[in-house]
Design an enzyme around this catalytic site. Sequence first.
Site, PDB file in Angstrom:
ATOM      1  N   SER A  40       0.846  -1.186   0.000  1.00  0.00           N
ATOM      2  CA  SER A  40       0.000   0.000   0.000  1.00  0.00           C
ATOM      3  C   SER A  40       0.886   1.242   0.000  1.00  0.00           C
ATOM      4  O   SER A  40       2.109   1.146  -0.006  1.00  0.00           O
ATOM      5  CB  SER A  40      -0.906   0.004   1.230  1.00  0.00           C
ATOM      6  OG  SER A  40      -0.113   0.101   2.398  1.00  0.00           O
ATOM      7  N   LYS A  41       0.248   2.384   0.023  1.00  0.00           N
ATOM      8  CA  LYS A  41       0.985   3.638  -0.123  1.00  0.00           C
ATOM      9  C   LYS A  41       2.051   3.861   0.944  1.00  0.00           C
ATOM     10  O   LYS A  41       3.032   4.551   0.703  1.00  0.00           O
ATOM     11  CB  LYS A  41       0.002   4.807  -0.133  1.00  0.00           C
ATOM     12  CG  LYS A  41      -0.707   4.910  -1.464  1.00  0.00           C
ATOM     13  CD  LYS A  41      -1.704   6.037  -1.493  1.00  0.00           C
ATOM     14  CE  LYS A  41      -2.448   6.011  -2.818  1.00  0.00           C
ATOM     15  NZ  LYS A  41      -3.731   6.698  -2.752  1.00  0.00           N
ATOM     16  N   ARG A  42       1.871   3.289   2.109  1.00  0.00           N
ATOM     17  CA  ARG A  42       2.880   3.512   3.145  1.00  0.00           C
ATOM     18  C   ARG A  42       4.213   2.876   2.793  1.00  0.00           C
ATOM     19  O   ARG A  42       5.231   3.121   3.414  1.00  0.00           O
ATOM     20  CB  ARG A  42       2.376   2.977   4.491  1.00  0.00           C
ATOM     21  CG  ARG A  42       2.047   1.501   4.479  1.00  0.00           C
ATOM     22  CD  ARG A  42       1.248   1.133   5.729  1.00  0.00           C
ATOM     23  NE  ARG A  42       2.117   0.903   6.869  1.00  0.00           N
ATOM     24  CZ  ARG A  42       2.250  -0.256   7.492  1.00  0.00           C
ATOM     25  NH1 ARG A  42       1.572  -1.306   7.094  1.00  0.00           N
ATOM     26  NH2 ARG A  42       3.042  -0.379   8.529  1.00  0.00           N
TER      27      ARG A  42
END
Length: 484
Positions: free
Chosen positions: A255-257
């Site tokens: 995911s974006k993290r």
Amino acid sequence: MKIRTRFAPSPTGFMHVGNLRTALYEYLVAKHEDGTFVLRIEDTDQERYVEGATDVIYDTLRIAGLIHDEGPDIGGDYGPYVQSERLSLYKPYAEELVKKGCAYYCFCTKERLEQLHESGAVGYDRHCRNLSEQEIADNLAKGMPYVIRQKMPVEGESTYNDLVYGDITVPYEDLDDQILLKADGFPTYNFANVIDDHTMGITHVVRGSEYLSSTPKYNALYSDFGWDIPTYIHLPLIMGKTVNEDGTETISKLSKRHGSTGFMDLINEGFLPEAIINYIALLGWAPSDNQEIFTLDELIKAFDIHGISKSPSVFDYDKLEWVNAEHIKRMTAEEFTAHAKPYYDKYNISEDKYILLDEILKPRITRFTQLDEKLGFLGSLADYAIELFEHKKSKSTIETSKAMLEDAIPLLENVDWDRDSITDALKKYAEEHEIKNSVIMWPVRIAAAGVAVTPGGCAEVLILLGREESLRRIRIGLNKLKEL
RNA sequence: GGCCCCAUGGUCAAGCGGUUAAGACGGCGCCCUCUCACGGCGCAAUCAGGGGUUCGAGUCCCCUUGGGGUCACCA
């Protein structure tokens, strides 16, 4: 029978690399056997509609080179290819199932279902499963909102075969009566998916492994209709890794993290489409030999379902970077120049330098976005520290530098201005004065570039700057040294 | 928590009963060298644990542990 696969994204405005990899494998499964790759837009969720999101899908597939044979934009024999345009199709199928006793009307309100879940229940409690004909007729007559639910078997188990994972068995008691048709008349993904795949003649269903445990529900639908179950190919998930504050590591769905996960984000960071495709092809799949760098055409030839692995894999930005660099190194001079042109223009570099730049820059960048940094010294001479002239390994000191620059100026004023002539002249000078080449090469390069690290050596830097600018800078360097 | 799936170095992974357990990224070292790269050579690092089956198990079976997924009127 010709293989037909489909990529069925929902228009969210963002193409996650996980989705793109699914699309890639769907494309490869089809194209390896000269099959058909279909694009279908799954927009049955009215609440999630995003303006312009389908364009992101088209753009991504086009840039990535995954060209579909049928789809909303190009048509085909199985259209329409947008679910919202197929709306009238689903309800009759749902009603057919009701007639067959394989589905039923459910009048439960959202509130009731919420309470049900709050009380700790998992899934639907089948409250409306056995309503009498009369009750149903009355509710319908009153215009009560309803959904249509699938009537799942309550005991026994369901087994199916997946080409990657083998036989999967799930007890029926763990599968609930999922909604087929929503209160707004739209089908759920679970239903539309089956209807569309069948009516579009999809032979191989390729999707993420998150569907592994719900596939028996779809199979029940296929058998209720008396349709053939497609061949399943479930794919392992792509994960991301983060390092926690305490030094431990956490691995979870990418995911974006974890960094950029959108195809367009990666492109903007300077990764080449073909490198991204190449890299994600290798995430969860390995060829029968050790080849690592592939063009899309090579992937089509080499792809084999046997090489798909079952375990999830972690997205490695370092390796992506390496793959990108390998693709750059394999470019022809023309291709390289085309990509580098915007940067060349920025520094007013003339065309006659392109071949040299291709040679010296190509092995030194892993992404084209690094060109700014590599070419920076050409734009202006930095106010560098005098200590730059000192370099132990090159046996260069402030004193030697001063002497070298002094002698280099007349030498460079008269030498033929090409790489070999400059190099030969400097080497000849070193030989005559019985010093290492580096004793003169180092200070000349430093004075000309004004930075310690340059792409290419002394002669290359001089050529790129031109005789006039080179001499100007060397004189500036010499003055700096004299002022001490 | 129920159910499903997975398990080879830090990461991607080959292996499909008998191998000194490939290769790649990353790391480290050496060489090349006017800097930085490229390139070349080399080093460290893996079969989660425990039971079986077998003459022989990383490969087959079971358990444990760990990880992931899934249980929506999302897809």
